[in-house]
Design a protein around this motif. Structure first.
Motif, PDB file in Angstrom:
ATOM      1  N   TYR A  89       0.849  -1.184   0.000  1.00  0.00           N
ATOM      2  CA  TYR A  89       0.000   0.000   0.000  1.00  0.00           C
ATOM      3  C   TYR A  89       0.889   1.240   0.000  1.00  0.00           C
ATOM      4  N   LEU A  90       0.747   2.067  -1.041  1.00  0.00           N
ATOM      5  CA  LEU A  90       1.481   3.327  -1.133  1.00  0.00           C
ATOM      6  C   LEU A  90       0.511   4.477  -0.877  1.00  0.00           C
ATOM      7  N   THR A  91       0.901   5.385   0.000  1.00  0.00           N
ATOM      8  CA  THR A  91       0.076   6.548   0.329  1.00  0.00           C
ATOM      9  C   THR A  91       0.903   7.804   0.088  1.00  0.00           C
ATOM     10  N   TYR A  92       0.330   8.731  -0.654  1.00  0.00           N
ATOM     11  CA  TYR A  92       1.013  10.000  -0.940  1.00  0.00           C
ATOM     12  C   TYR A  92       0.302  11.128  -0.206  1.00  0.00           C
ATOM     13  N   LYS A  93       1.107  12.022   0.374  1.00  0.00           N
ATOM     14  CA  LYS A  93       0.562  13.227   1.011  1.00  0.00           C
ATOM     15  C   LYS A  93       1.479  14.396   0.685  1.00  0.00           C
ATOM     16  N   PRO A  94       0.887  15.525   0.297  1.00  0.00           N
ATOM     17  CA  PRO A  94       1.735  16.709   0.087  1.00  0.00           C
ATOM     18  C   PRO A  94       2.178  17.284   1.432  1.00  0.00           C
ATOM     19  N   VAL A  95       3.363  17.868   1.443  1.00  0.00           N
ATOM     20  CA  VAL A  95       3.879  18.491   2.657  1.00  0.00           C
ATOM     21  C   VAL A  95       3.435  19.947   2.666  1.00  0.00           C
ATOM     22  N   ASN A  96       2.699  20.335   3.700  1.00  0.00           N
ATOM     23  CA  ASN A  96       2.226  21.709   3.881  1.00  0.00           C
ATOM     24  C   ASN A  96       2.580  22.162   5.297  1.00  0.00           C
ATOM     25  N   ASN A  97       3.846  22.430   5.533  1.00  0.00           N
ATOM     26  CA  ASN A  97       4.323  22.806   6.873  1.00  0.00           C
ATOM     27  C   ASN A  97       3.936  21.776   7.933  1.00  0.00           C
ATOM     28  N   LEU A  99       5.593  18.454   8.018  1.00  0.00           N
ATOM     29  CA  LEU A  99       6.530  17.353   7.847  1.00  0.00           C
ATOM     30  C   LEU A  99       6.738  16.588   9.150  1.00  0.00           C
ATOM     31  N   ASN A 100       6.851  17.293  10.276  1.00  0.00           N
ATOM     32  CA  ASN A 100       7.049  16.608  11.565  1.00  0.00           C
ATOM     33  C   ASN A 100       5.886  15.684  11.897  1.00  0.00           C
ATOM     34  N   LYS A 101       4.658  16.143  11.635  1.00  0.00           N
ATOM     35  CA  LYS A 101       3.478  15.300  11.897  1.00  0.00           C
ATOM     36  C   LYS A 101       3.475  14.074  10.987  1.00  0.00           C
ATOM     37  N   LEU A 102       3.798  14.260   9.704  1.00  0.00           N
ATOM     38  CA  LEU A 102       3.843  13.134   8.768  1.00  0.00           C
ATOM     39  C   LEU A 102       4.908  12.114   9.186  1.00  0.00           C
ATOM     40  N   LEU A 103       6.072  12.594   9.630  1.00  0.00           N
ATOM     41  CA  LEU A 103       7.132  11.690  10.096  1.00  0.00           C
ATOM     42  C   LEU A 103       6.698  10.929  11.349  1.00  0.00           C
ATOM     43  N   ARG A 104       6.073  11.632  12.296  1.00  0.00           N
ATOM     44  CA  ARG A 104       5.589  10.965  13.520  1.00  0.00           C
ATOM     45  C   ARG A 104       4.553   9.905  13.194  1.00  0.00           C
ATOM     46  N   ASP A 105       3.627  10.219  12.285  1.00  0.00           N
ATOM     47  CA  ASP A 105       2.587   9.251  11.910  1.00  0.00           C
ATOM     48  C   ASP A 105       3.193   8.013  11.251  1.00  0.00           C
ATOM     49  N   ALA A 106       4.183   8.210  10.378  1.00  0.00           N
ATOM     50  CA  ALA A 106       4.819   7.076   9.705  1.00  0.00           C
ATOM     51  C   ALA A 106       5.567   6.213  10.710  1.00  0.00           C
ATOM     52  N   GLN A 107       6.265   6.826  11.638  1.00  0.00           N
ATOM     53  CA  GLN A 107       6.999   6.063  12.649  1.00  0.00           C
ATOM     54  C   GLN A 107       6.055   5.376  13.622  1.00  0.00           C
ATOM     55  N   LYS A 108       4.967   6.050  13.954  1.00  0.00           N
ATOM     56  CA  LYS A 108       3.973   5.458  14.869  1.00  0.00           C
ATOM     57  C   LYS A 108       3.372   4.198  14.242  1.00  0.00           C
ATOM     58  N   LEU A 109       3.071   4.256  12.953  1.00  0.00           N
ATOM     59  CA  LEU A 109       2.506   3.103  12.252  1.00  0.00           C
ATOM     60  C   LEU A 109       3.442   1.907  12.345  1.00  0.00           C
ATOM     61  N   THR A 110       4.732   2.147  12.196  1.00  0.00           N
ATOM     62  CA  THR A 110       5.703   1.055  12.289  1.00  0.00           C
ATOM     63  C   THR A 110       5.793   0.511  13.703  1.00  0.00           C
ATOM     64  N   PHE A 111       5.912   1.380  14.677  1.00  0.00           N
ATOM     65  CA  PHE A 111       6.159   0.925  16.040  1.00  0.00           C
ATOM     66  C   PHE A 111       4.900   0.438  16.753  1.00  0.00           C
ATOM     67  N   GLU A 112       3.740   0.512  16.101  1.00  0.00           N
ATOM     68  CA  GLU A 112       2.542  -0.147  16.643  1.00  0.00           C
ATOM     69  C   GLU A 112       2.693  -1.664  16.589  1.00  0.00           C
ATOM     70  N   HIS A 113       3.602  -2.160  15.750  1.00  0.00           N
ATOM     71  CA  HIS A 113       3.813  -3.602  15.590  1.00  0.00           C
ATOM     72  C   HIS A 113       4.840  -4.150  16.582  1.00  0.00           C
TER      73      HIS A 113
END
Length: 195
Positions: A89-97, A99-113
């Motif tokens: 599954y590939l998800t695209y999101k534009p960065v609109n100031n 970036l920190n939230k997008l990085l936290r969400d991506a890391q959170k998704l991984t570390f939920e496992h």
């Protein structure tokens, strides 16, 4: 007292019978009966042939020609491997100031496992020429996903990717398929470019 005389024929017959009885006696004595260990089907996959994928979305990449890609909303994609019962599954999101939230969400998704994972290996990815930066996660153990990544140019674009199998997570049994798809995901990361 007893004077018994055997003919050669009788002597050979009795010798054969004694040897047969000895073989039966010794071969029937086993030390311990053990159950057969559980086995898994060995899966071999064809050589990978990559093809370039590009459409109206702000990025392009190479993918396995045996996989089936389907566009979703907002430049998201599913890359399906029908024979392996797996999907990236590939998800695209534009960065609109954000970036920190997008990085936290991506890391959170991984570390939920982390509850089911035996180990999570992080592999940073940097390609300064293409301005592609990110992280690849290899999740070992019986987690729902075995590989995840995120990529960004840190100013305008952000992509996450994760693979899921349509089977009960048993890492030993899906390991060949997980390894095959992990290589495809890493190739996708290495060939991704922004438009």
């Amino acid at each position: 007292m007893f004077n018994v005389k055997y003919t050669a024929k009788q002597y050979h017959f009795k010798a054969v019978v004694l040897v047969f009885l000895a073989l039966v006696l010794f071969s029937s004595c086993k030390k311990e009966v053990l159950p057969k260990p559980q086995s898994y089907l060995r899966l071999d996959y064809p050589m990978v042939n990559y093809m370039h994928f590009e459409n109206q979305c702000p990025f392009a990449f190479d993918m396995n020609s045996k996989a089936v890609i389907k566009g979703e909303k907002d430049c998201g994609f599913t890359i399906t491997y029908p024979k392996m019962k797996a999907t990236i599954y590939l998800t695209y999101k534009p960065v609109n100031n954000n970036l920190n939230k997008l990085l936290r969400d991506a890391q959170k998704l991984t570390f939920e496992h982390v509850i089911k994972a035996d180990d999570i290996l992080e592999q940073p990815y940097l390609n300064s020429d293409k301005k592609v930066y990110g992280m690849f996660y290899q999740v070992d153990g019986n987690a729902a996903t075995n590989s995840q990544f995120y990529l960004t140019d840190s100013t305008r674009h952000f992509i996450t990717g994760s693979v899921y199998f349509y089977a009960k997570p048993n890492f030993d049994s899906i390991m060949p398929a997980a390894s095959y798809i992990k290589n495809d995901m890493q190739h996708l990361m290495e060939t991704l470019s922004w438009k």
